[in-house]
Write a protein that holds these residues in place. Sequence first.
Motif, PDB file in Angstrom:
ATOM      1  N   LEU A  81       0.318  -1.141  -0.043  1.00 19.09           N
ATOM      2  CA  LEU A  81      -0.045   0.184   0.092  1.00 19.09           C
ATOM      3  C   LEU A  81       0.547   1.461   0.398  1.00 19.09           C
ATOM      4  CD1 LEU A  81      -2.492  -0.771   2.264  1.00 19.09           C
ATOM      5  CD2 LEU A  81      -3.082  -0.097   0.120  1.00 19.09           C
ATOM      6  N   VAL A  82       1.870   1.342   0.591  1.00 20.12           N
ATOM      7  CA  VAL A  82       2.578   2.496   0.369  1.00 20.12           C
ATOM      8  C   VAL A  82       2.803   2.857  -0.530  1.00 20.12           C
ATOM      9  CG1 VAL A  82       5.064   3.038   0.668  1.00 20.12           C
ATOM     10  CG2 VAL A  82       4.305   1.327   2.265  1.00 20.12           C
ATOM     11  N   ASP A  83       2.809   2.248  -1.955  1.00 24.71           N
ATOM     12  CA  ASP A  83       3.718   2.716  -2.976  1.00 24.71           C
ATOM     13  C   ASP A  83       2.498   2.480  -4.384  1.00 24.71           C
ATOM     14  OD1 ASP A  83       6.113   3.763  -2.450  1.00 24.71           O
ATOM     15  OD2 ASP A  83       6.618   1.647  -2.879  1.00 24.71           O
ATOM     16  N   PHE A  84       1.207   2.200  -3.792  1.00 21.96           N
ATOM     17  CA  PHE A  84      -0.062   1.878  -4.020  1.00 21.96           C
ATOM     18  C   PHE A  84      -0.895   3.128  -4.233  1.00 21.96           C
ATOM     19  CE2 PHE A  84      -4.451   1.417  -4.558  1.00 21.96           C
ATOM     20  CZ  PHE A  84      -4.860   0.512  -5.272  1.00 21.96           C
ATOM     21  N   HIS A  85      -1.198   3.641  -5.643  1.00 20.21           N
ATOM     22  CA  HIS A  85      -2.389   4.849  -6.036  1.00 20.21           C
ATOM     23  C   HIS A  85      -3.088   4.129  -6.773  1.00 20.21           C
ATOM     24  CE1 HIS A  85       0.628   7.346  -4.153  1.00 20.21           C
ATOM     25  NE2 HIS A  85       1.132   7.442  -5.107  1.00 20.21           N
ATOM     26  N   VAL A  86      -4.523   4.392  -6.640  1.00 20.64           N
ATOM     27  CA  VAL A  86      -5.823   4.122  -7.214  1.00 20.64           C
ATOM     28  C   VAL A  86      -5.778   4.962  -8.426  1.00 20.64           C
ATOM     29  CG1 VAL A  86      -8.488   3.899  -7.410  1.00 20.64           C
ATOM     30  CG2 VAL A  86      -7.355   3.717  -5.282  1.00 20.64           C
ATOM     31  N   ASP A  87      -6.137   3.752 -10.082  1.00 21.40           N
ATOM     32  CA  ASP A  87      -5.908   4.174 -11.437  1.00 21.40           C
ATOM     33  C   ASP A  87      -7.526   5.058 -11.885  1.00 21.40           C
ATOM     34  OD1 ASP A  87      -5.540   4.952 -14.099  1.00 21.40           O
ATOM     35  OD2 ASP A  87      -4.458   2.934 -14.325  1.00 21.40           O
ATOM     36  N   GLU A  88      -7.659   6.017 -11.490  1.00 17.81           N
ATOM     37  CA  GLU A  88      -9.158   5.661 -11.740  1.00 17.81           C
ATOM     38  C   GLU A  88      -9.540   5.739 -13.390  1.00 17.81           C
ATOM     39  OE1 GLU A  88     -12.068   6.884 -10.324  1.00 17.81           O
ATOM     40  OE2 GLU A  88     -10.694   6.865  -8.185  1.00 17.81           O
ATOM     41  N   GLY A  89      -8.203   5.599 -14.304  1.00 16.22           N
ATOM     42  CA  GLY A  89      -9.112   5.623 -15.659  1.00 16.22           C
ATOM     43  C   GLY A  89      -9.132   7.198 -16.159  1.00 16.22           C
ATOM     44  N   VAL A  90      -9.738   7.499 -17.352  1.00 23.71           N
ATOM     45  CA  VAL A  90      -9.829   8.619 -18.129  1.00 23.71           C
ATOM     46  C   VAL A  90     -11.572   8.730 -18.297  1.00 23.71           C
ATOM     47  CG1 VAL A  90      -9.676   9.811 -20.219  1.00 23.71           C
ATOM     48  CG2 VAL A  90      -7.621   8.175 -19.349  1.00 23.71           C
ATOM     49  N   ASN A  91     -11.832   9.852 -17.731  1.00 29.54           N
ATOM     50  CA  ASN A  91     -13.601  10.372 -17.666  1.00 29.54           C
ATOM     51  C   ASN A  91     -13.930   9.992 -16.868  1.00 29.54           C
ATOM     52  OD1 ASN A  91     -12.866  12.464 -20.224  1.00 29.54           O
ATOM     53  ND2 ASN A  91     -12.676  10.122 -21.910  1.00 29.54           N
ATOM     54  N   THR A  92     -13.811   8.940 -15.385  1.00 30.19           N
ATOM     55  CA  THR A  92     -14.631   8.251 -14.953  1.00 30.19           C
ATOM     56  C   THR A  92     -15.004   9.754 -13.581  1.00 30.19           C
ATOM     57  OG1 THR A  92     -12.375   7.985 -13.168  1.00 30.19           O
ATOM     58  CG2 THR A  92     -13.060   6.704 -15.131  1.00 30.19           C
ATOM     59  N   PHE A  93     -15.054  10.992 -13.771  1.00 34.62           N
ATOM     60  CA  PHE A  93     -15.768  11.802 -13.241  1.00 34.62           C
ATOM     61  C   PHE A  93     -16.123  13.045 -13.527  1.00 34.62           C
ATOM     62  CE2 PHE A  93     -11.220  13.270 -12.778  1.00 34.62           C
ATOM     63  CZ  PHE A  93     -10.547  14.383 -13.031  1.00 34.62           C
ATOM     64  N   SER A  94     -16.445  14.277 -13.229  1.00 37.65           N
ATOM     65  CA  SER A  94     -17.114  15.643 -13.679  1.00 37.65           C
ATOM     66  C   SER A  94     -15.840  16.448 -12.613  1.00 37.65           C
ATOM     67  CB  SER A  94     -18.512  15.470 -13.507  1.00 37.65           C
ATOM     68  OG  SER A  94     -18.943  14.045 -14.535  1.00 37.65           O
ATOM     69  N   PHE A  95     -16.202  17.222 -13.042  1.00 37.85           N
ATOM     70  CA  PHE A  95     -16.013  18.709 -12.848  1.00 37.85           C
ATOM     71  C   PHE A  95     -17.272  19.385 -11.929  1.00 37.85           C
ATOM     72  CE2 PHE A  95     -11.975  18.800 -15.341  1.00 37.85           C
ATOM     73  CZ  PHE A  95     -11.172  18.821 -14.574  1.00 37.85           C
ATOM     74  N   LEU A  96     -17.323  19.959 -11.085  1.00 42.08           N
ATOM     75  CA  LEU A  96     -18.206  20.516 -10.620  1.00 42.08           C
ATOM     76  C   LEU A  96     -18.744  21.879 -11.081  1.00 42.08           C
ATOM     77  CD1 LEU A  96     -17.444  21.625  -6.490  1.00 42.08           C
ATOM     78  CD2 LEU A  96     -18.579  19.625  -7.618  1.00 42.08           C
ATOM     79  N   ARG A  97     -17.806  22.158 -12.472  1.00 42.14           N
ATOM     80  CA  ARG A  97     -18.747  23.160 -13.885  1.00 42.14           C
ATOM     81  C   ARG A  97     -19.660  22.437 -14.235  1.00 42.14           C
ATOM     82  NH1 ARG A  97     -12.954  23.490 -16.095  1.00 42.14           N
ATOM     83  NH2 ARG A  97     -13.038  21.889 -17.135  1.00 42.14           N
ATOM     84  N   GLU A  98     -19.453  20.626 -14.468  1.00 41.71           N
ATOM     85  CA  GLU A  98     -20.389  19.524 -15.638  1.00 41.71           C
ATOM     86  C   GLU A  98     -21.639  19.329 -14.810  1.00 41.71           C
ATOM     87  OE1 GLU A  98     -17.327  18.571 -17.787  1.00 41.71           O
ATOM     88  OE2 GLU A  98     -16.779  17.093 -16.033  1.00 41.71           O
ATOM     89  N   MET A  99     -21.699  19.934 -13.040  1.00 46.04           N
ATOM     90  CA  MET A  99     -23.274  19.670 -13.069  1.00 46.04           C
ATOM     91  C   MET A  99     -24.973  19.687 -13.374  1.00 46.04           C
ATOM     92  SD  MET A  99     -22.870  20.347  -9.022  1.00 46.04           S
ATOM     93  CE  MET A  99     -22.679  22.251  -8.950  1.00 46.04           C
ATOM     94  N   ARG A 100     -25.360  18.850 -13.335  1.00 41.88           N
ATOM     95  CA  ARG A 100     -26.568  18.750 -14.748  1.00 41.88           C
ATOM     96  C   ARG A 100     -27.096  18.550 -13.103  1.00 41.88           C
ATOM     97  NH1 ARG A 100     -23.495  20.701 -16.804  1.00 41.88           N
ATOM     98  NH2 ARG A 100     -23.677  20.522 -19.454  1.00 41.88           N
ATOM     99  N   GLU A 101     -28.749  20.153 -12.824  1.00 35.31           N
ATOM    100  CA  GLU A 101     -30.281  19.365 -12.126  1.00 35.31           C
ATOM    101  C   GLU A 101     -30.397  18.324 -12.372  1.00 35.31           C
ATOM    102  OE1 GLU A 101     -33.416  21.938  -9.873  1.00 35.31           O
ATOM    103  OE2 GLU A 101     -32.768  22.438 -11.936  1.00 35.31           O
ATOM    104  N   GLY A 102     -30.683  17.496 -11.353  1.00 37.34           N
ATOM    105  CA  GLY A 102     -31.208  16.026 -10.991  1.00 37.34           C
ATOM    106  C   GLY A 102     -30.575  15.387 -11.484  1.00 37.34           C
ATOM    107  N   GLN A 103     -29.473  15.577 -12.477  1.00 38.28           N
ATOM    108  CA  GLN A 103     -28.473  13.972 -12.759  1.00 38.28           C
ATOM    109  C   GLN A 103     -27.725  13.701 -11.995  1.00 38.28           C
ATOM    110  OE1 GLN A 103     -26.553  14.483 -16.023  1.00 38.28           O
ATOM    111  NE2 GLN A 103     -29.363  15.405 -17.312  1.00 38.28           N
ATOM    112  N   HIS A 104     -26.834  12.486 -11.782  1.00 40.72           N
ATOM    113  CA  HIS A 104     -26.086  12.116 -10.474  1.00 40.72           C
ATOM    114  C   HIS A 104     -24.622  12.078 -11.003  1.00 40.72           C
ATOM    115  CE1 HIS A 104     -29.580   9.930  -9.470  1.00 40.72           C
ATOM    116  NE2 HIS A 104     -28.643   9.593  -8.843  1.00 40.72           N
ATOM    117  N   ALA A 105     -23.550  12.728 -10.624  1.00 34.55           N
ATOM    118  CA  ALA A 105     -22.695  13.036 -10.665  1.00 34.55           C
ATOM    119  C   ALA A 105     -21.632  11.504 -10.236  1.00 34.55           C
ATOM    120  CB  ALA A 105     -22.026  14.014 -11.212  1.00 34.55           C
ATOM    121  N   ASN A 106     -20.380  11.555 -11.054  1.00 39.02           N
ATOM    122  CA  ASN A 106     -18.552  11.243  -9.926  1.00 39.02           C
ATOM    123  C   ASN A 106     -18.177  12.802  -9.928  1.00 39.02           C
ATOM    124  OD1 ASN A 106     -20.138   9.444 -10.244  1.00 39.02           O
ATOM    125  ND2 ASN A 106     -19.046   8.048 -11.566  1.00 39.02           N
TER     126      ASN A 106
END
Length: 487
Positions: A165-190
């Motif tokens: 675990l000392v050198d482990f970092h989660v690899d999230e991949g690409v396009n797996t989350f949104s910024f706050l600027r991309e929020m849309r009302e009534g939708q779910h976001a990462n």
Amino acid sequence: MGERDDYKFLKIKDAISAINQKVNLIGVVIELGFPKTTRGTGRTYGRYQKIIVFMVGGRLMNFSNFFCSVKIVDESYPKPGIPVNFFMAHMENLPTVGSPGDIIQLSRVVMKTHNDGVYALFNKKFSSFALYEGKNGEDFLPYQCSLFRPRDHDSKFIAGMRKWLVDFHVDEGVNTFSFLREMREGQHANLVCKILHVCEIAKNEWMALVWDGTDSPPISINTNPEHKMDEQLPLQLEPSPPLSRDLLRTFPTVGTILRVIIDKVNQKHVLHLLNTGEWVKFISILCEVHAGLWCGVLTPFTKLRYLSNEDHFVLACQRSYNERLSLKLGRIPYWCFPWCSQITEVDYDHMPFVTLMDVLTYSEATARFKCIIRVVAAFPWRAEDFSHHGTYRIRLTIEDPTARIHAFIYAEDGEKFFDGNPSIDVLTRKRDKLLGVAANNDGKGTNPASRNPPWVQCCLKSYYLDKNDIWGSRQYRIFGTKLAEGA
């Protein structure tokens, strides 16, 4: 035989091929699902429990269970990991992970498939688990366990996992989350966010304040503009009193601070995971709008993902924020590019732009500022009530992506703002343009309760009403600003 089975731990990459077999696993928890109620006897169909209903004494009887899911990884399968699904008769028997990145030891879980995915199923009749502290742990005793008996060699496996675990970092991949600027009302976001503060806002209701350095989208205003003063748009979602100035001074001054609501059901399982200064990923958080302000809501489908401060997405957010601070126009709202509306003019072109959070946290009680804001409410609303005995007295509610405040237009500043004392029709037209009231073909406002105010420049000055309570009586006033000809 039991001894041999207990110590036959499979790597995850091998376990995913052992479908319908009982296996023993040790992994790191990188994602937490919040507990929820299900119905049935604990049998499953795919990932979800089958509803089993019995006829008892002429009545239909449903048997409820509690469910949660965690995702684990090990050195053989650091991406994407596998879910482990738990069904228990009582919520307190579900695993309560102390911190993302903790270690879980699983015995006799059954490997299952659903929709081309593989998961491990914890059967409460014969499976067991034990939870240990992660890489910073010092002892080898589990802090929670189920049907589990400590064994002499457990420490070897836990120590090996901590070393990895000392050198482990989660690899999230690409396009797996949104910024706050991309929020849309009534939708779910990462959303990947930094935890700035957690506070109790009412009995059994908590709120986390989170941030990623970007500006949330501006929201159309759908409230009655003619409400009384105490029914106007609130300045924040949390009840009064507002957050203290000392606390606000610890917050970033650029970028939206999102309020995340934590209800009573999720308190036990969430609060201890939200540590100030740490970064987390909310998976499937519901984006809602309350009183014209964005907020996030945790649902039964929301999950929490482990992130380290060295994660490349976290570093990218921090780097983008630092670059924005270094730019001359870095403090103007993202949503007014390439430039704001021209319906206002200001006298102080040489002044740098600041955010409303800069204004709120400025080190001196009296100062002058220049901002780009939206005017989301005015009191009084009717143009004929703007002045009292010839003196302008108006309270505007203004906002930018960082904060919402009240700013007054008074006396000579009002005469500057409205270019003297025009007719009621002219004042009404100017008000409608400033507050985003849609106009029909003859130029008159159509529906003041549905508005999209433009971004405009204004100059603000802060002052206080009571020298014995300078900060507590601090107010804001618009000055040196004029609605342009034709506005």
